[in-house]
Design a protein around this motif. Structure first.
Motif, PDB file in Angstrom:
ATOM      1  N   ASP A  99       0.822  -1.204   0.000  1.00 42.51           N
ATOM      2  CA  ASP A  99       0.000   0.000   0.000  1.00 42.51           C
ATOM      3  C   ASP A  99       0.860   1.260   0.000  1.00 42.51           C
ATOM      4  O   ASP A  99       0.495   2.267  -0.621  1.00 42.51           O
ATOM      5  CB  ASP A  99      -0.952  -0.005   1.200  1.00 42.51           C
ATOM      6  CG  ASP A  99      -2.025  -1.071   1.078  1.00 42.51           C
ATOM      7  OD1 ASP A  99      -2.365  -1.446  -0.072  1.00 42.51           O
ATOM      8  OD2 ASP A  99      -2.508  -1.549   2.121  1.00 42.51           O
ATOM      9  N   VAL A 100       1.998   1.211   0.691  1.00 37.92           N
ATOM     10  CA  VAL A 100       2.926   2.352   0.678  1.00 37.92           C
ATOM     11  C   VAL A 100       3.442   2.564  -0.738  1.00 37.92           C
ATOM     12  O   VAL A 100       3.497   3.695  -1.231  1.00 37.92           O
ATOM     13  CB  VAL A 100       4.100   2.130   1.659  1.00 37.92           C
ATOM     14  CG1 VAL A 100       5.182   3.176   1.474  1.00 37.92           C
ATOM     15  CG2 VAL A 100       3.598   2.143   3.096  1.00 37.92           C
ATOM     16  N   PHE A 101       3.795   1.468  -1.404  1.00 39.62           N
ATOM     17  CA  PHE A 101       4.286   1.556  -2.780  1.00 39.62           C
ATOM     18  C   PHE A 101       3.220   2.151  -3.698  1.00 39.62           C
ATOM     19  O   PHE A 101       3.512   3.025  -4.515  1.00 39.62           O
ATOM     20  CB  PHE A 101       4.704   0.174  -3.289  1.00 39.62           C
ATOM     21  CG  PHE A 101       5.139   0.163  -4.722  1.00 39.62           C
ATOM     22  CD1 PHE A 101       6.395   0.623  -5.074  1.00 39.62           C
ATOM     23  CD2 PHE A 101       4.297  -0.303  -5.716  1.00 39.62           C
ATOM     24  CE1 PHE A 101       6.797   0.619  -6.401  1.00 39.62           C
ATOM     25  CE2 PHE A 101       4.690  -0.304  -7.039  1.00 39.62           C
ATOM     26  CZ  PHE A 101       5.947   0.157  -7.386  1.00 39.62           C
ATOM     27  N   LYS A 106       1.523   6.698  -6.849  1.00 38.89           N
ATOM     28  CA  LYS A 106       0.446   7.601  -7.263  1.00 38.89           C
ATOM     29  C   LYS A 106       0.841   9.059  -7.021  1.00 38.89           C
ATOM     30  O   LYS A 106       0.636   9.923  -7.882  1.00 38.89           O
ATOM     31  CB  LYS A 106      -0.829   7.264  -6.495  1.00 38.89           C
ATOM     32  CG  LYS A 106      -2.074   7.846  -7.081  1.00 38.89           C
ATOM     33  CD  LYS A 106      -3.291   7.284  -6.366  1.00 38.89           C
ATOM     34  CE  LYS A 106      -4.424   7.214  -7.360  1.00 38.89           C
ATOM     35  NZ  LYS A 106      -5.598   6.554  -6.830  1.00 38.89           N
ATOM     36  N   ALA A 107       1.422   9.342  -5.853  1.00 35.26           N
ATOM     37  CA  ALA A 107       1.837  10.708  -5.529  1.00 35.26           C
ATOM     38  C   ALA A 107       2.924  11.190  -6.489  1.00 35.26           C
ATOM     39  O   ALA A 107       2.884  12.345  -6.952  1.00 35.26           O
ATOM     40  CB  ALA A 107       2.340  10.768  -4.092  1.00 35.26           C
ATOM     41  N   LEU A 108       3.875  10.305  -6.809  1.00 34.77           N
ATOM     42  CA  LEU A 108       4.947  10.697  -7.719  1.00 34.77           C
ATOM     43  C   LEU A 108       4.435  10.939  -9.135  1.00 34.77           C
ATOM     44  O   LEU A 108       4.881  11.871  -9.802  1.00 34.77           O
ATOM     45  CB  LEU A 108       6.050   9.640  -7.727  1.00 34.77           C
ATOM     46  CG  LEU A 108       6.891   9.554  -6.459  1.00 34.77           C
ATOM     47  CD1 LEU A 108       7.855   8.387  -6.541  1.00 34.77           C
ATOM     48  CD2 LEU A 108       7.643  10.841  -6.210  1.00 34.77           C
ATOM     49  N   SER A 109       3.493  10.124  -9.580  1.00 33.65           N
ATOM     50  CA  SER A 109       2.953  10.335 -10.934  1.00 33.65           C
ATOM     51  C   SER A 109       2.174  11.638 -11.011  1.00 33.65           C
ATOM     52  O   SER A 109       2.249  12.360 -12.016  1.00 33.65           O
ATOM     53  CB  SER A 109       2.095   9.149 -11.373  1.00 33.65           C
ATOM     54  OG  SER A 109       0.872   9.121 -10.680  1.00 33.65           O
ATOM     55  N   GLU A 110       1.432  11.960  -9.956  1.00 36.94           N
ATOM     56  CA  GLU A 110       0.702  13.230  -9.937  1.00 36.94           C
ATOM     57  C   GLU A 110       1.686  14.405  -9.943  1.00 36.94           C
ATOM     58  O   GLU A 110       1.479  15.401 -10.638  1.00 36.94           O
ATOM     59  CB  GLU A 110      -0.201  13.308  -8.710  1.00 36.94           C
ATOM     60  CG  GLU A 110      -1.372  12.344  -8.744  1.00 36.94           C
ATOM     61  CD  GLU A 110      -2.313  12.588  -9.913  1.00 36.94           C
ATOM     62  OE1 GLU A 110      -2.547  13.763 -10.262  1.00 36.94           O
ATOM     63  OE2 GLU A 110      -2.805  11.599 -10.485  1.00 36.94           O
ATOM     64  N   LYS A 111       2.758  14.275  -9.175  1.00 36.97           N
ATOM     65  CA  LYS A 111       3.765  15.334  -9.124  1.00 36.97           C
ATOM     66  C   LYS A 111       4.424  15.504 -10.498  1.00 36.97           C
ATOM     67  O   LYS A 111       4.658  16.622 -10.952  1.00 36.97           O
ATOM     68  CB  LYS A 111       4.820  15.012  -8.057  1.00 36.97           C
ATOM     69  CG  LYS A 111       5.827  16.104  -7.836  1.00 36.97           C
ATOM     70  CD  LYS A 111       6.768  15.750  -6.693  1.00 36.97           C
ATOM     71  CE  LYS A 111       7.806  16.843  -6.483  1.00 36.97           C
ATOM     72  NZ  LYS A 111       8.754  16.487  -5.423  1.00 36.97           N
TER      73      LYS A 111
END
Length: 127
Positions: A99-101, A106-111
């Motif tokens: 879940d952390v991965f 997801k956060a990195l792709s949005e960034k």
């Protein structure tokens, strides 16, 4: 009790070798070895031409292609993932690694999507 397998119609390998050797005029133990039996090329060509995987020559293998260098996004993720994962772990320590991965990815792709081209160029991998 296991059901018996139905036999498919056809000849076994040994039966074919026996027939071929009889046609070639060979009997006894030589009949079991198609290579030693001197089978006619037409009859035994297909049987003798089969090559086992273990017999293949390593030199015949295709040369491996060179890997291309990773792209900008891969370099970005490699440099930013540890930071993003640690933030998510601190925020909710009960999450599994999976879940952390997911959350970090997801956060990195949005960034990445919100970054300008000049910011993305900073992550150009070394040539």
């Amino acid at each position: 009790e296991k059901p018996k397998k139905e036999k498919k119609p056809g000849f076994s390998t040994m039966a074919l070798v026996s027939v071929f050797s009889r046609l070639a005029g060979v009997s006894g133990s030589l009949a079991r070895s198609p290579a030693a039996a001197g089978l006619p090329a037409v009859l035994g060509a297909r049987f003798l031409a089969t090559k086992k995987k273990a017999e293949t020559d390593p030199a015949e293998e295709k040369p491996k292609k060179e890997k291309r260098p990773p792209g900008k996004y891969a370099a970005f993720v490699k440099s930013e993932y540890a930071n993003a994962a640690s933030k998510i772990t601190k925020a909710s320590p009960d999450l599994s690694k999976k879940d952390v991965f997911k959350s970090a990815s997801k956060a990195l792709s949005e960034k990445w999507k919100t970054m300008s081209e000049s910011e993305k160029d900073a992550f150009k991998p070394p040539a």
